[in-house]
Motif scaffolding. Structure first.
Motif, PDB file in Angstrom:
ATOM      1  N   TYR A 162       0.828  -1.200   0.000  1.00 57.08           N
ATOM      2  CA  TYR A 162       0.000   0.000   0.000  1.00 57.08           C
ATOM      3  C   TYR A 162       0.865   1.253   0.000  1.00 57.08           C
ATOM      4  O   TYR A 162       0.554   2.247  -0.674  1.00 57.08           O
ATOM      5  N   CYS A 197      -0.025   5.222  -0.360  1.00 58.84           N
ATOM      6  CA  CYS A 197      -0.892   5.303   0.811  1.00 58.84           C
ATOM      7  C   CYS A 197      -0.082   5.490   2.090  1.00 58.84           C
ATOM      8  O   CYS A 197       1.010   4.938   2.233  1.00 58.84           O
ATOM      9  N   CYS A 210      -6.802   6.140   1.372  1.00 54.43           N
ATOM     10  CA  CYS A 210      -5.977   5.226   0.586  1.00 54.43           C
ATOM     11  C   CYS A 210      -6.681   4.863  -0.718  1.00 54.43           C
ATOM     12  O   CYS A 210      -6.055   4.835  -1.784  1.00 54.43           O
ATOM     13  N   ARG A 243      -6.261   7.697  -2.985  1.00 56.76           N
ATOM     14  CA  ARG A 243      -4.899   7.820  -3.473  1.00 56.76           C
ATOM     15  C   ARG A 243      -4.636   6.821  -4.612  1.00 56.76           C
ATOM     16  O   ARG A 243      -4.049   7.183  -5.636  1.00 56.76           O
TER      17      ARG A 243
END
Length: 223
Positions: A173, A178, A187, A190
């Motif tokens: 991630y 993120c 997240c 993003r």
């Protein structure tokens, strides 16, 4: 009673493979476009076998499928560790030029006798005073395109908290820009925004873009 509550929360969060709690209905309401491959160049230490790498990426791709993404592992090198600490690995990666066929760079840290001794020391601190020093992985924040994970460990206490697969999902991630949050809304946004950069006219057409920790768009391959 409160101690039990906090311990339960800590164990739950520590075992979480993401960097926040999923919001399934919100994620399902968002569009992440078509499936796109991300070429991840892998540097591994001796003792980490190709089958282990494939198993790690299978777990990561299961998570990435939520966003119509797929990570493709590309063997880059087998090498001894550039230093004992994770910071040494990050420094090495930051200064290593990323090949033209890579979108991300991932270093797989193995397990040496020095690591075992350090694990015993840090676990002793954790059991004794509750201080957890050992870090399972990290991603540099300048471009969020290079990182490492600890790919081998067998301690029962360690496996209670995490695993190489969950560490890769977690750091994966970060490799998509993120940060940490309680809920995953930021997240999701993003990752959506990163994929939208695929149509940015300034993007290197041979590079999967990113947005770093400061919100700067990374549309050309870093060094």
């Amino acid at each position: 009673m409160f101690k039990i509550f906090y311990l339960t929360c800590f164990l739950f969060l520590a075992g979480c493979t993401t960097i926040g709690f999923h919001q399934t209905s919100l994620r399902n309401s968002m569009s992440f476009g078509e499936e796109v491959n991300i070429r991840v160049c892998v540097i591994r230490e001796p003792g980490i076998e190709p089958e282990e790498i494939q198993s790690l990426f299978t777990a990561w791709n299961e998570e990435l499928s939520l966003y119509h993404l797929k990570a493709e592992p590309i063997p880059l090198a087998i090498m001894e560790r550039p230093g004992f600490y994770g910071s040494d690995i990050i420094e090495y990666l930051v200064n290593k030029k990323m090949p033209e066929f890579c979108d991300r760079m991932l270093y797989l840290k193995g397990r040496t006798w020095g690591d075992i001794a350090y694990e015993v020391f840090t676990l002793g601190l954790f059991v004794g005073v509750g201080v957890k020093l050992e870090i399972q992985g990290a991603v540099e924040t300048r471009t969020n395109t290079k990182g490492y994970i600890k790919a081998k460990y067998i301690s029962t206490i360690q496996l209670l908290f995490t695993s190489p697969k969950s560490t890769l999902v977690h750091e994966g991630y970060h490799l998509l820009g993120c940060g940490h949050q309680l809920l995953m809304k930021e997240c999701y946004e993003r990752i959506r925004d990163v994929k939208l950069l695929l149509t940015d006219p300034k993007r290197d057409p041979n590079f999967f873009p990113n947005i770093n920790a400061e919100g700067i768009k990374i549309v050309t391959r870093p060094i």
